[in-house]
Motif scaffolding. Structure first.
Motif, PDB file in Angstrom:
ATOM      1  N   ALA A 195      32.540  42.886  51.284  1.00  0.00           N
ATOM      2  CA  ALA A 195      33.364  44.002  50.823  1.00  0.00           C
ATOM      3  C   ALA A 195      34.838  43.653  50.717  1.00  0.00           C
ATOM      4  N   TYR A 196      35.326  42.773  51.602  1.00  0.00           N
ATOM      5  CA  TYR A 196      36.771  42.591  51.692  1.00  0.00           C
ATOM      6  C   TYR A 196      37.276  41.185  51.390  1.00  0.00           C
ATOM      7  N   SER A 197      36.404  40.195  51.400  1.00  0.00           N
ATOM      8  CA  SER A 197      36.885  38.831  51.192  1.00  0.00           C
ATOM      9  C   SER A 197      36.457  38.318  49.819  1.00  0.00           C
ATOM     10  N   THR A 198      36.253  37.034  49.694  1.00  0.00           N
ATOM     11  CA  THR A 198      35.952  36.422  48.394  1.00  0.00           C
ATOM     12  C   THR A 198      34.488  36.629  48.015  1.00  0.00           C
ATOM     13  N   PRO A 199      34.128  36.434  46.732  1.00  0.00           N
ATOM     14  CA  PRO A 199      32.744  36.633  46.291  1.00  0.00           C
ATOM     15  C   PRO A 199      31.724  35.780  47.043  1.00  0.00           C
ATOM     16  N   LYS A 200      32.141  34.605  47.499  1.00  0.00           N
ATOM     17  CA  LYS A 200      31.221  33.700  48.192  1.00  0.00           C
ATOM     18  C   LYS A 200      31.254  33.853  49.715  1.00  0.00           C
TER      19      LYS A 200
END
Length: 378
Positions: free
Chosen positions: A340-345
């Motif tokens: 939800a809050y960081s990078t796509p990976k």
């Protein structure tokens, strides 16, 4: 997570302020009649800065027998400044963390009171004697104010008490209320169809107020954006607020009548959890950093996204300090945070690291679960 991220940003700012203060100490004195050795002053500034950064990293005052006294003093004065400022920031953010959680309940009360206010505005609108020539005709066989659930909210004393306690009132927002009624409710076909009928069953009233809440309040840009201006955390809070409000409206049809929902089943326990997680993650930061460094041997731990590292450290803290929480519950929660809050990976990254690390911690005997924490939760 947000509190720790904010603290890291504050600590970086405090370091820069301390370094600026150190730099000021080694500026040439333009008022001095004596010659200034600018090269030496620049060397002292750089050395003091390095000693300060070492002190911050080691979390203790700098020591260097070869450094000039004034250089060592400048470095350690900067370190004391940094520690004091960061400690204040930590205390402030811990308080703000709890305040923001309580803000969810405030948003919940605000949404319920908004429904009452919209009902009142609809009633006033229906009683107007004069209307604009170009105003679209609207049926006033009934209004939102005639709705059984809205009436229950309006007469519910606990809601009035909570509005007073939270300082929630719409007297200064009547322009918004009228706009929401005019642009959101009165242009909606479902609400219009409701107002075309003079009488309604309890189920029809419940269906209408649920529709107004779910579709108009939580999805219309006019209302949603206004609520987001009042509370910057509205986007994050709205999911929980929506659930609380839905259950409250449904309770109007129960034998016991309308009832406000508590924020949690045991707020004292939840508050203790939040504070413990925050405090322990800071207290044991160096330990968690090493655990992650060992796990990320093929990675440069310094290059791992700041938010990913915070999420991982919080997960490790929860694994080690809360024996009643199952391992899989913790891992799944932090995977969702990463998504939800960081990078796509980040979700897959956090999943892989925590799966391997939890197994190693269990094998070493550091990770011990008891009670509900022993559940597999497949």
């Amino acid at each position: 997570m947000q509190a720790l991220y904010a603290l890291r940003q504050a600590e970086f700012s405090n370091q820069q302020l301390a370094l600026d203060g150190i730099a000021d100490l080694f500026q040439p004195d333009l008022n001095s009649m004596e010659p200034q050795n600018k090269r030496q002053l620049e060397g002292f500034r750089k050395l003091a800065g390095l000693l300060f950064e070492e002190a911050v990293k080691a979390n203790q005052p700098a020591k260097d027998d070869d450094a000039p006294t004034k250089v060592l003093k400048a470095a350690n004065d900067g370190y004391v400044f940094y520690q004091i400022r960061s400690k204040k920031d930590q205390q402030h953010l811990a308080q703000m963390m709890i305040k923001q959680v309580n803000g969810i309940y405030e948003d919940y009360i605000r949404v319920l009171s908004l429904l009452v206010e919209l009902g009142h505005a609809a009633q006033v609108d229906s009683e107007r004697k004069y209307r604009d020539v170009d105003e679209t005709p609207f049926p006033f066989e009934s209004t939102l104010n005639d709705n059984m659930v809205i009436q229950a909210l309006a007469s519910h004393q606990p809601l009035q008490n909570e509005m007073l306690r939270q300082g929630i009132a719409w007297a200064d927002d009547l322009g918004f209320i009228r706009k929401a009624l005019r642009e959101v409710l009165k242009t909606d076909d479902t609400y219009r169809a409701y107002c075309e009928q003079r009488t309604h069953t309890e189920d029809e009233d419940q269906a209408l107020v649920q529709y107004v809440l779910r579709t108009l309040v939580f999805k219309s840009d006019t209302i949603r954006d206004y609520l987001a201006e009042i509370d910057l955390s509205w986007t994050e809070n709205s999911e929980v607020v929506r659930g609380l409000a839905i259950r409250t409206l449904k309770s109007a049809q129960t034998p016991a009548g309308l009832k406000l929902e508590p924020l949690t089943d045991d707020w004292e326990e939840d508050e203790r959890f939040l504070n413990t997680l925050f405090d322990q993650s800071l207290k044991n930061d160096a330990d968690y950093e090493q655990l992650l460094a060992d796990q990320l041997k093929n990675w440069d731990v310094e290059r791992v996204a700041v938010l990913d590292k915070i999420i991982l450290k919080l997960a490790v803290c929860e694994l080690l300090n809360f024996p009643g929480i199952p391992v899989k519950v913790t891992i799944n929660e932090y995977i969702e945070l990463a998504k939800a809050y960081s990078t796509p990976k980040s979700g897959k990254f956090v999943n892989g690291i925590l799966d391997n690390l939890s197994e190693k911690l269990q094998a070493s005997g550091r990770l011990r679960k008891s009670g509900r924490g022993l559940l597999d939760n497949k």
